[in-house]
Design an enzyme around this catalytic site. Structure first.
Site, PDB file in Angstrom:
ATOM      1  N   TYR A 102      22.727  54.712  16.760  1.00  0.00           N
ATOM      2  CA  TYR A 102      23.055  55.400  17.775  1.00  0.00           C
ATOM      3  C   TYR A 102      23.055  56.977  18.189  1.00  0.00           C
ATOM      4  O   TYR A 102      22.030  57.152  18.312  1.00  0.00           O
ATOM      5  CB  TYR A 102      24.990  55.236  17.961  1.00  0.00           C
ATOM      6  N   TRP A 136      31.146  54.707  33.658  1.00  0.00           N
ATOM      7  CA  TRP A 136      31.271  55.320  32.751  1.00  0.00           C
ATOM      8  C   TRP A 136      31.132  57.039  33.282  1.00  0.00           C
ATOM      9  O   TRP A 136      30.036  57.103  34.277  1.00  0.00           O
ATOM     10  CB  TRP A 136      30.266  55.212  31.412  1.00  0.00           C
ATOM     11  N   GLY A 171      30.063  62.731  24.347  1.00  0.00           N
ATOM     12  CA  GLY A 171      29.237  61.784  24.963  1.00  0.00           C
ATOM     13  C   GLY A 171      27.880  61.046  22.769  1.00  0.00           C
ATOM     14  O   GLY A 171      27.825  60.497  23.115  1.00  0.00           O
ATOM     15  N   GLU A 221      18.939  51.417  25.487  1.00  0.00           N
ATOM     16  CA  GLU A 221      19.772  52.937  24.918  1.00  0.00           C
ATOM     17  C   GLU A 221      19.379  53.724  25.048  1.00  0.00           C
ATOM     18  O   GLU A 221      19.366  55.094  25.363  1.00  0.00           O
ATOM     19  CB  GLU A 221      21.214  51.859  25.214  1.00  0.00           C
ATOM     20  N   TYR A 254      28.505  47.959  28.762  1.00  0.00           N
ATOM     21  CA  TYR A 254      29.758  48.980  29.459  1.00  0.00           C
ATOM     22  C   TYR A 254      29.916  48.598  30.839  1.00  0.00           C
ATOM     23  O   TYR A 254      29.233  48.677  31.887  1.00  0.00           O
ATOM     24  CB  TYR A 254      28.981  49.945  28.768  1.00  0.00           C
ATOM     25  N   GLN A 297      34.625  63.290  29.626  1.00  0.00           N
ATOM     26  CA  GLN A 297      33.500  63.689  29.052  1.00  0.00           C
ATOM     27  C   GLN A 297      32.620  65.315  29.235  1.00  0.00           C
ATOM     28  O   GLN A 297      32.800  65.409  30.187  1.00  0.00           O
ATOM     29  CB  GLN A 297      31.947  62.637  29.308  1.00  0.00           C
ATOM     30  N   ASP A 325      28.824  60.029  20.293  1.00  0.00           N
ATOM     31  CA  ASP A 325      30.303  59.357  19.585  1.00  0.00           C
ATOM     32  C   ASP A 325      30.272  59.322  18.443  1.00  0.00           C
ATOM     33  O   ASP A 325      31.136  60.667  17.242  1.00  0.00           O
ATOM     34  CB  ASP A 325      29.891  57.898  19.875  1.00  0.00           C
ATOM     35  N   TRP A 355      30.026  60.556  32.591  1.00  0.00           N
ATOM     36  CA  TRP A 355      28.451  60.840  32.762  1.00  0.00           C
ATOM     37  C   TRP A 355      27.250  60.377  32.435  1.00  0.00           C
ATOM     38  O   TRP A 355      26.208  60.637  33.243  1.00  0.00           O
ATOM     39  CB  TRP A 355      28.495  61.813  31.018  1.00  0.00           C
ATOM     40  N   ASP A 356      27.950  59.097  32.201  1.00  0.00           N
ATOM     41  CA  ASP A 356      26.486  57.736  32.735  1.00  0.00           C
ATOM     42  C   ASP A 356      26.248  57.959  34.881  1.00  0.00           C
ATOM     43  O   ASP A 356      25.347  58.092  35.205  1.00  0.00           O
ATOM     44  CB  ASP A 356      27.155  56.450  32.742  1.00  0.00           C
TER      45      ASP A 356
HETATM   46  C1  DGY Z   1      31.490  53.789  23.873  1.00  0.00           C
HETATM   47  O1  DGY Z   1      31.960  52.241  23.830  1.00  0.00           O
HETATM   48  O2  DGY Z   1      30.403  53.180  22.369  1.00  0.00           O
HETATM   49  C2  DGY Z   1      31.552  54.430  23.882  1.00  0.00           C
HETATM   50  O3  DGY Z   1      30.784  55.766  24.077  1.00  0.00           O
HETATM   51  C3  DGY Z   1      32.353  55.195  23.983  1.00  0.00           C
HETATM   52  O4  DGY Z   1      32.815  55.317  25.232  1.00  0.00           O
END
Ligand code: DGY
Length: 443
Positions: free
Chosen positions: A370, A46, A177, A414, A42, A121, A179, A48-49
Site C-alpha cells: 500500500y 471516493w 489518502g 492500483e 471500492y 480527504q 493510509d 479525492w479519487d
Molecule cells: C480503504 O478502504 O482502504 C480506503 O483507503 C479508506 O478510505
C-alpha cells in the site's frame, strides 16, 4: 539536473491504444453519476479519487467530469465537510467496510441526502474543477457557478473547524489518502490496536486484494477505533482536535489545500468575482507550511504530530507535494528536487519507476504494501505538476513517461513496485486509467 530517459519502449508505446483501454476502465467503473475507484474493492464514490478521475474524464466527456464532481458535492455536509466516501444506495451495506451503518451519517442533524463517511480527504477538487471549467467551453461558467460555492465551503470547513496554528489537521490516517504511511507509525503507537474489534467488524478489503499488500490487522484495528471515537463524539471537531488520539499536520494535505486556493482564485476570476481572498489564503498557508513543516536538514516537508508537538522525520511522497506551490521561497524547490532525485526517491534514475511513496533508504520501505513504498500514479502526477511549476520540465516529462510505461507494462493497477514496475493492489483502478488519459492528452 541530469535526467535519464525512461525505458526505450516508452517511445514505441501506442498511446492511442492505451487511451482506449483507459476509457474502457472509466466507463466500466461509471455507475450513472460517478465513478467507483474499483468495482469490488471500492464500490462507492471516493472523494479525492473523484477529483483525479474528473481530470481524466474531462478529455473523454467534459460534461461527465462535471457530473462526477457535482455528484460528490451533493454529498457535502451542512458544515461544509466533503466526506471521503459518498455511498451508493444501490450497493449493499456489507460490500465495503466500514459502510453506511458504521458511519451513521444519517443519524446527524444537517446530514446530506445520501449516506456518507464522516471524515475528509485531501482537497484536490478545485484543481479538477478549474480544469473542467476550462474544458467545458461555453457551459464552463454554469458549471463553475455550481461548483465554486461547494469548493469554498470545503475550504472554509477546513479553515474554521480543522486547523491548529493555521494549518489543517487530519484526525484519521485515511484523511491523508496515504493510509498506512510509515510517517503514521509513531503517532499510531499511542492508539491501542484492539484486535477484538474484529469480533464485531469484518475487513472486506482483503477479500479483494492480497493481505500482504494492504494495511496490517493492527493498523486496521486502529483505523476502526479512531473512526468509532469520532463518530461517537458526533463528528465534533472541537472534541477531536482536543481529545482525538490522532491529530496530525500533513504536508501533502496542506500543500494541496494551498494549491486549491490558487485554483479557486482562477475560478473566481472566471466568474467575475474578486480572487484576492483566495490568493491571500494560499499565501498564508504556504508561509505556515514553510515555517512549521519545512526541514532544511531532511530536504523535505515533514508531518507534525500535534499531540507531543514534534515533527515526524520520515521522508514520504507527501513531503514532496508542496512543490506544486509556485510561491515557495527560493532554495526550497531546489532542495526538494535534490531529495526527489537523491537516494530516498531516486526519481528519474535508471531502474526506478515514478516516485515511490516512501524512502528507499528507510528499513521500513516495502515495495508492495500500500503506501509504504509502492509508486502511485496520483502522487507521481502531483510531483510532476510541482516540477513543472518550477521549470523542471525534463524530469516532469520523465515522470509522466514513467506513468505511461507502468500502465503499459502492468495494466491499470492500483500501485506499482517502483523497482520492477510490477502491478499491485486492485485491477482496473479508475484514477490510474484517468490519469493515464490526462497525461496522454496533455502530451
Ligand atoms: C480503504 O478502504 O482502504 C480506503 O483507503 C479508506 O478510505
Amino acid at each position: 539536473m541530469v535526467v535519464t530517459r525512461a525505458t526505450s519502449e516508452v517511445a514505441d508505446l501506442d498511446h492511442d491504444q492505451l487511451a482506449r483501454m483507459a476509457i474502457r476502465v472509466v466507463i466500466e467503473n461509471w455507475h450513472g453519476h460517478a465513478t467507483v475507484p474499483s468495482r469490488r474493492l471500492y464500490p462507492h464514490q471516493w472523494s479525492w479519487d473523484s477529483a483525479f478521475i474528473a481530470l481524466g474524464l474531462q478529455h473523454l466527456a467534459p460534461s461527465r467530469a462535471a457530473v462526477e464532481l457535482l455528484s460528490l458535492f451533493g454529498a457535502q455536509w451542512a458544515d461544509g465537510r466533503l466526506p471521503h466516501i459518498a455511498f451508493n444506495p444501490a450497493v449493499t451495506d456489507d460490500a465495503y467496510f466500514p459502510g453506511p451503518s458504521f458511519w451513521r451519517s444519517s443519524w446527524l442533524e444537517g446530514h446530506p441526502p445520501i449516506d456518507t463517511s464522516g471524515i475528509i480527504q485531501p482537497p484536490v477538487h478545485a484543481i479538477a474543477a478549474r480544469a473542467v471549467m476550462d474544458r467545458l467551453g461555453s457551459s464552463g461558467l454554469d458549471f463553475a457557478a455550481r461548483a465554486y460555492p461547494a469548493l469554498v465551503g470545503q475550504n472554509s470547513y477546513i479553515r474554521e473547524r480543522r486547523t491548529v496554528d493555521g494549518l489543517a489537521v487530519v484526525v484519521h490516517p485515511w484523511e491523508t489518502g496515504l493510509d498506512n504511511s510509515p510517517a503514521w507509525d509513531e503517532p499510531l503507537r499511542a492508539v491501542p490496536a484492539d484486535l477484538s474489534l474484529f469480533e464485531s467488524y469484518t475487513r472486506r478489503d482483503i477479500d479483494h486484494a492480497r493481505s500482504s499488500e494492504r494495511p496490517t490487522d493492527e493498523d486496521y484495528a486502529r483505523y476502526i477505533r479512531l473512526a468509532l471515537a469520532y463518530r461517537d463524539a458526533g463528528y465534533d471537531d472541537d472534541w477531536v482536535r482536543s481529545s482525538g488520539e490522532f491529530v496530525v499536520v500533513d504536508p501533502g494535505f496542506n500543500g494541496l489545500w494551498a494549491w486549491s486556493e490558487l485554483a479557486l482564485a482562477q475560478m473566481a476570476r472566471g466568474l467575475g468575482r474578486n480572487p484576492d481572498r483566495h490568493l491571500s489564503e494560499a499565501e498564508r498557508i504556504t508561509t505556515a507550511l514553510v515555517d512549521q513543516l519545512w526541514s532544511g536538514a531532511r530536504g523535505i516537508f515533514l508531518a507534525r504530530d500535534t499531540r507531543p508537538g514534534v515533527l515526524l522525520g520520515e521522508r514520504t511522497v507527501a513531503g514532496l507535494i508542496p512543490l506544486v506551490l509556485p510561491g515557495l521561497p527560493d532554495g526550497i524547490p531546489t532542495a526538494l528536487c535534490a531529495t526527489l532525485t537523491g537516494p530516498s526517491f531516486c526519481a528519474g534514475q535508471p531502474g526506478v519507476h515514478g516516485v515511490p511513496s516512501f524512502d528507499f533508504t528507510d528499513p521500513r520501505f516495502n515495495s508492495r504494501r500500500y503506501w509504504r513504498g509502492p509508486t502511485w500514479l496520483n502522487t507521481t502526477w502531483l510531483v510532476a505538476e510541482g516540477l513543472r511549476a518550477h521549470g523542471e520540465d525534463a524530469l516532469a516529462r520523465r515522470l509522466c513517461d514513467d506513468m505511461v510505461a507502468l500502465v503499459a507494462g502492468a495494466g491499470f493497477r492500483e500501485y506499482f513496485n517502483p523497482r520492477t514496475g510490477s502491478g499491485h493492489g486492485t485491477n482496473n483502478f479508475s484514477w490510474s486509467a484517468a490519469l493515464l488519459l490526462h497525461v496522454v492528452a496533455e502530451g
